[in-house]
Each structure stands twice: as C-alpha cells, then as structure tokens.
Design a protein around this motif. Structure first.
Motif, short mmCIF file in Angstrom:
data_model
loop_
_atom_site.label_atom_id
_atom_site.label_comp_id
_atom_site.label_asym_id
_atom_site.label_seq_id
_atom_site.Cartn_x
_atom_site.Cartn_y
_atom_site.Cartn_z
N ALA A 146 1.22 3.98 -3.00
CA ALA A 146 1.12 5.39 -2.83
C ALA A 146 2.23 6.36 -3.10
O ALA A 146 2.12 7.14 -3.93
CB ALA A 146 0.56 5.88 -1.30
N SER A 162 -3.79 1.46 -4.96
CA SER A 162 -3.63 0.44 -3.67
C SER A 162 -4.22 -0.84 -3.88
O SER A 162 -3.94 -1.60 -2.97
CB SER A 162 -4.11 1.44 -2.55
N GLN A 207 1.03 -1.22 -0.08
CA GLN A 207 -0.05 -0.02 0.12
C GLN A 207 0.99 1.25 0.04
O GLN A 207 0.74 2.34 -0.90
CB GLN A 207 -0.91 0.01 1.24
#
Ligand code: PFF
Length: 466
Positions: A85, A91, A81
């Motif tokens: 980002a 994600s 994740q």
C-alpha cells in the motif's frame, strides 16, 4: 509475535536475530535431509548446485525477507500488505506470504514425524541397543521403527505437543537461551563424528563423493538442489520475515544474514563429511534415502568409546535443532490467524498443530500401511492421480515434500525477492541495506532484481523441459 499493531519490542542486538534465524535454519534439513539427498542425487554435482543455489538465490531471498520484515514490522502477510500500500502496489503480493504459511504447515506435518524418529533414537541410544552394531543390523533396526505406525504416531504426537507448547507459552526466549549453548555443542559433536570418520579409512572416498563433479548428473539434481537451498535456509515461508520484524533498525543486514547462511552451510557440509565415510566403511548404500542418517549414525556411535553417551547427546541436539526449526514453521500461521481474530492465539496454535498432526499421519503411513499408495503416477497406462501397488509415483510423504520444497518454497521466494527488488525501490533498499559503496549497492540490487529471480525461473523451465 507480530500483532496487528507494529511490534513493540525489538531484539537486544542483531546477535539475537542471528541466533533465532540460525535456530530456524539449522535443523533436520542439514543433518538428515542434505546427506540423504546428496546420496540420492549422486554426490558432487548435487552439492555444487546446492551451493550455487544458496549463494545466488537462497541468500538474496533471505536478504529480501529480512528487509521486508524489518521495514514492515508486522507478521509477514500484514507486512506485505502495508508495504505494498505504501508503494502504491497491489495488495495481492501478500498472497505470497499466505502461500508461505500454508507451506510452513505442510512442512511441519512431515518434519514432526522425522523429528519423532530422533526422539525414538535418543531412547534406543540410551538403552545401548546399538552397541557394536553392523550396518546391516542398523538398517534392520530403522526398518523395524518405520514399520511400526503406533510408535511413529506416538513420537510424532510428542514432538507436535512440544512445538505447540512453546508457541502457546511464548517461551521462545527460553529456547533462545538454550540454543546459545546447544549450537556450539552440536558443532563439537559434529567435529567428534568427523574425527571418527577420519579413522574409518574411507574418509577420502567420502570427500570424493561429496565434491567430485559429474556434469551428467546436473540436470537431474537441479530442482532438488534449488528446493533444498530454500528448505535449509528456511526461506520462502516467511519465517525469516517474521524474525526480521524484530531486527533493530540499525544493524548491517547483509553481514547478519551472511553469518546465518555460512553457519547453515558449514553444518550441512560437516554432516555430509562425517556421514559418507561411515556409509562407505559400513558397506551401506549412499542412495538409501530418508533413512540414511538413522542407519549410519548408530554404526558410528555403536562402535566408538563413550558412543552411547555421545549418541544420546547427539540425538537430543538433533531433536532440539528440529524443535527450534519447527517453531518457526508454525509461527507465521499462528501470527496471521491471531492477527485476524484477537485473543485466539492459544486456540489457533492448538488447532493448527492438530491440522499438521493429522497430515503427519499420512507421512507416518507412507512408511508402512500406505507404502503402496502412490500419487502422480505416470506409467505405460497413462497418468493417474493416485494408484495402489504400482511402480513409480510418490508416496504421501514424497508428495508433501515435493509440493513444498520443489514448488511452494521457490515460488514463495520468487514473490518475496521480486517484491523487495522491484516494489520497494532503490531508495528504500539503499536505506535498508546501509551500504555506502555504489558498486556494492548495485551488486546487491542486481542479485535481488535479476540474478535470484532468473535463477528460480531457469530452474523451473529446465525442469519442465526435461
Ligand atoms: N531450515 C530447516 C531445516 O533445515 O531443518 C527447515 C525449515 C524451517 C524449513 C523453517 C522451512 C521453515 F520455514
């Protein structure tokens, strides 16, 4: 292990990573599964496919997982994740790690049952049950064990308790200390077994079986070989990624994972070379399936000097090798759930272990009460999701093995390798890989971006077209 904050500690050296990753990689996959699959899929063609899959797909995926873990410094889901980002990517990539942790739990459910067989064999070896035993008698002994669900559930329970206990107590460090001497002893015992198989008079037959390439058998064994390459290296689940989070920043990643891959391959080939001559000498069937090792080894240990002691030690080592692997299957899921709900680590460990234990009962029953229950049956009357007492189809154990090794692991690996190759980008990879030579860097990039993903896709497509 990794909490929601980046991991605080880093392993003392890359050797600790090598030890932990080798502990995860070397297990039942090498000593139990590799020989029996080689037997089922006809020998040399399977071995060659397996080696190619290790080199061209499995190792690049291991590289990808290590890099993602080390750069993410969290549990696998959170690492993906964060890195996504950071790179401005979706994600959703993290679903790959979610699937991985489910896959780890599914594998553990049957792995624990088979590890339980080893526990039972430690006792039988110690009692001298196998002394002077023939191949036929060893087959009957294994048949009697698998026909007894109560005994199987008992050993499955013991093994699952051992696995959960290590995770709740956080004694992974203790296990690492143990692995330091157990791995060399395992190698030594494999050498002794090899020595025995040299005396059987069938050594060359074993070599021929393992290394004679028969092109006609390639297509049948291709997906199994790919799946097993993932299984044996523990990649596609996120276990290696979880370990990568503890890797020191400055350590040559490539050389490190090469060591792990080589050790794993040497153990598998060593086990194959030791087992098959004994299989042929004892007049056993190479394609016997999951019982192969448990029928073959008693014949060897039952007929050599000090066999009783060596047999006990060997099965203890198999159980420990399985133990260090099983911990790494459960850890990503435990890390994920305790990330989300702080303070629940112990509770989650027991809960997840319970889920695996219940699923494992299905595997136990596949070898006795439910042996006639088949899933995914396609016969002359069409297709059935499940059926009772029919030819073909998969038992519950076969089904879980199939879903994990042939589908989930390669798919998880594909997601990880695509993420490392295409999302992390060239600059990040250059920094992580620490290779100066542009040719080497380009070579590694080619493996991550093109060769490994294409390899997985080609195998999937070939399988669909079969
Ligand atoms: N690599 C282990 C073996 O060969 O026995 C099995 C395994 C461990 C598979 C950890 C998957 C995993 F995440």
């Amino acid at each position: 292990m990794a909490g929601d904050k980046a991991v605080a500690q880093v392993w003392a050296s890359r050797w600790v990573f090598i030890l932990a990753a080798t502990g995860s990689a070397v297990g039942l996959g090498n000593i139990w599964k590799f020989p029996y699959m080689t037997g089922v899929y006809g020998g040399g063609a399977f071995v060659l496919m397996y080696l190619l899959c290790i080199a061209l797909v499995g190792m690049p995926v291991m590289l990808a997982e290590t890099i993602i873990g080390r750069r993410g410094r969290h549990s696998p889901v959170v690492s993906l994740q964060h890195l996504a980002a950071e790179q401005g990517a979706s994600s959703r990539w993290a679903y790959g790690a979610v699937m991985g942790l489910v896959c780890g739990l599914l594998i553990l459910s049957f792995y624990s049952v088979v590890a339980g067989w080893s526990l039972s064999y430690i006792i039988d070896m110690g009692k001298g049950t196998f002394s002077g035993i023939s191949g036929e008698q060893a087959g009957a002994a294994f048949g009697a064990l698998t026909a007894d669900p109560v005994k199987l559930i008992l050993f499955h329970t013991v093994f699952m308790l051992m696995t959960a206990w290590v995770i709740t107590r956080g004694v992974v460090a203790g296990l690492e200390r143990a692995l330091r001497w157990m791995m060399p002893v395992l190698f030594l015992l494999l050498l002794i077994l090899l020595g025995y198989s040299l005396t059987t008079g069938h050594f060359m037959q074993g070599v021929e079986f393992l290394f004679h390439f028969d092109p006609a058998k390639v297509s049948e064994g291709l997906l199994p070989a790919l799946g097993h390459a993932f299984f044996t290296l523990s990649v596609g689940v996120g276990s290696i990624m979880a370990f990568g989070a503890y890797m020191p920043r400055r350590a040559p990643v490539g050389a490190t994972i090469l060591t792990v891959g080589l050790l794993d391959t040497v153990v598998a080939l060593g086990a194959g070379l030791a087992l098959f001559p004994i299989v042929f000498a004892a007049g056993l069937e190479p394609g016997a399936g999951p019982g192969l090792m448990f029928v073959t080894l008693p014949v060897a240990f039952g007929n050599i000097a000090f066999g009783q002691v060596m047999g006990v030690v060997f099965f203890v080592l198999v159980a420990v090798a399985a133990w260090s692997s099983s911990i790494s299957m459960l850890e990503p899921a435990v890390a994920y759930f305790s990330d989300r709900h702080a303070g629940g680590r112990v509770r989650f460990t027991w809960l997840l272990a319970l889920v695996c234990w219940v699923l494992g009962i299905g595997t136990v029953l596949s070898f006795n009460q439910w042996a006639e229950l088949k899933f995914f049956v396609s016969g002359s009357d069409g297709f059935a999701l499940w059926a009772w007492g029919v030819e073909g189809g998969k038992t519950f154990f076969d089904l879980v093995d199939y879903l994990t090794s042939r589908i989930m692991l390669p798919l998880g690996g594909l997601i990880f390798v695509l993420f490392a190759g295409w999302i992390l980008g060239r600059a990040v990879l250059r920094e992580e890989l620490e290779v100066q030579h542009p040719l080497l860097l380009n070579g590694l990039l080619l493996l991550l971006r093109v060769v490994a993903p294409a390899g997985i896709l080609v195998v999937f497509v070939t399988e669909l077209l079969k």
